[in-house]
Design a protein around this motif. Structure first.
Motif, short mmCIF file in Angstrom:
data_model
loop_
_atom_site.label_atom_id
_atom_site.label_comp_id
_atom_site.label_asym_id
_atom_site.label_seq_id
_atom_site.Cartn_x
_atom_site.Cartn_y
_atom_site.Cartn_z
N HIS A 163 84.30 55.09 38.34
CA HIS A 163 85.20 56.20 38.66
C HIS A 163 86.31 55.77 39.62
O HIS A 163 87.47 56.17 39.47
CB HIS A 163 84.42 57.38 39.26
N LEU A 164 85.97 54.93 40.60
CA LEU A 164 86.98 54.44 41.55
C LEU A 164 87.96 53.51 40.84
O LEU A 164 89.17 53.60 41.06
CB LEU A 164 86.30 53.73 42.71
N GLY A 165 87.46 52.62 40.00
CA GLY A 165 88.32 51.71 39.25
C GLY A 165 89.24 52.45 38.30
O GLY A 165 90.40 52.06 38.10
N ASN A 166 88.75 53.52 37.71
CA ASN A 166 89.55 54.32 36.80
C ASN A 166 90.73 54.95 37.52
O ASN A 166 91.73 55.30 36.88
CB ASN A 166 88.67 55.40 36.15
N ARG A 167 90.63 55.08 38.84
CA ARG A 167 91.72 55.63 39.65
C ARG A 167 92.51 54.53 40.36
O ARG A 167 93.32 54.80 41.23
CB ARG A 167 91.15 56.63 40.66
N VAL A 192 90.23 63.64 49.09
CA VAL A 192 90.11 64.11 47.70
C VAL A 192 89.09 63.25 46.96
O VAL A 192 88.21 63.76 46.25
CB VAL A 192 91.48 64.09 46.99
N ILE A 193 89.17 61.94 47.16
CA ILE A 193 88.21 61.02 46.52
C ILE A 193 86.82 61.24 47.09
O ILE A 193 85.83 61.20 46.36
CB ILE A 193 88.67 59.56 46.69
N ARG A 194 86.73 61.49 48.39
CA ARG A 194 85.43 61.77 49.00
C ARG A 194 84.78 62.97 48.32
O ARG A 194 83.59 62.91 47.96
CB ARG A 194 85.58 62.05 50.49
N ASP A 195 85.53 64.04 48.12
CA ASP A 195 84.98 65.24 47.47
C ASP A 195 84.50 64.92 46.06
O ASP A 195 83.44 65.38 45.63
CB ASP A 195 86.02 66.35 47.43
N ILE A 249 77.10 51.65 39.94
CA ILE A 249 78.00 51.17 38.90
C ILE A 249 78.88 52.31 38.38
O ILE A 249 80.09 52.15 38.17
CB ILE A 249 77.22 50.50 37.75
N GLU A 250 78.28 53.46 38.16
CA GLU A 250 79.04 54.62 37.70
C GLU A 250 80.11 55.02 38.73
O GLU A 250 81.25 55.33 38.37
CB GLU A 250 78.11 55.80 37.42
N LEU A 251 79.74 55.02 40.00
CA LEU A 251 80.71 55.36 41.05
C LEU A 251 81.85 54.34 41.09
O LEU A 251 83.02 54.71 41.22
CB LEU A 251 80.01 55.45 42.41
N ALA A 252 81.51 53.06 40.94
CA ALA A 252 82.52 52.00 40.92
C ALA A 252 83.47 52.21 39.74
O ALA A 252 84.68 52.02 39.86
CB ALA A 252 81.86 50.63 40.85
#
Length: 161
Positions: A93-97, A115-118, A88-91
């Motif tokens: 961060h992705l949604g925030n971008r 960049v996102i992978r890193d 959920i936390e990772l999702a």
């Protein structure tokens, strides 16, 4: 050449399709386009407004036959987390971008971006290269059959306070 001016959502047509068009996720947001089918035929898609198509949606042709839209295989990152809360936390961060993401119970898929992978690895995610069809979650401003359309939303990056 056949013409399609309407469609049916995935799973709503029982008969086998008369043709297939394979498109990547960013090629499935359509209104008017000449589509090349897997059998060599062409179909002119001509809708009143843009539609974000899902894998399995059917275009209805003038002669009553259908063409199925299929998601193309794409080069993706598969993201796995330590547990549900971490996913959920990772999702978040992705949604925030504002990244397109296919969110499942045990993984998230995104288009490859090193960049996102890193960033994800830095957050403790396990990130793998995969190739498979990509069906990201539809955003709140994308229309499919007239549900929740907001035509003027810009999906560019913007700051959050």
């Amino acid at each position: 050449m056949q013409r399609a001016t309407s469609f049916k959502p995935a799973g709503s047509v029982a008969d086998a399709p008369d043709g297939v068009v394979i498109l990547p996720h960013d090629g499935r947001h359509l209104r008017r386009k000449l589509l090349h089918l897997d059998n060599g035929d062409m179909v002119m898609l001509d809708l009143k407004e843009p539609v974000l198509f899902h894998h399995g949606d059917r275009l209805l042709l003038d002669d009553g036959t259908t063409v199925e839209i299929q998601a193309a295989e794409e080069r993706l990152f598969e993201i796995r987390a330590r547990d549900t809360l971490h996913l959920i936390e990772l999702a978040w961060h992705l949604g925030n971008r504002h990244l397109s993401a296919q969110i499942e119970a045990d993984r998230i898929l995104i288009q490859r971006d090193h960049v996102i992978r890193d960033m994800l690895v830095g957050l403790g995610a396990e990130v793998s290269d995969i190739v498979e069809p990509f069906q990201p979650v539809r955003g709140a401003y994308h229309s499919h059959g007239g549900h929740g359309s907001h035509g003027g939303h810009h999906e560019g990056r913007h700051g959050h306070g």
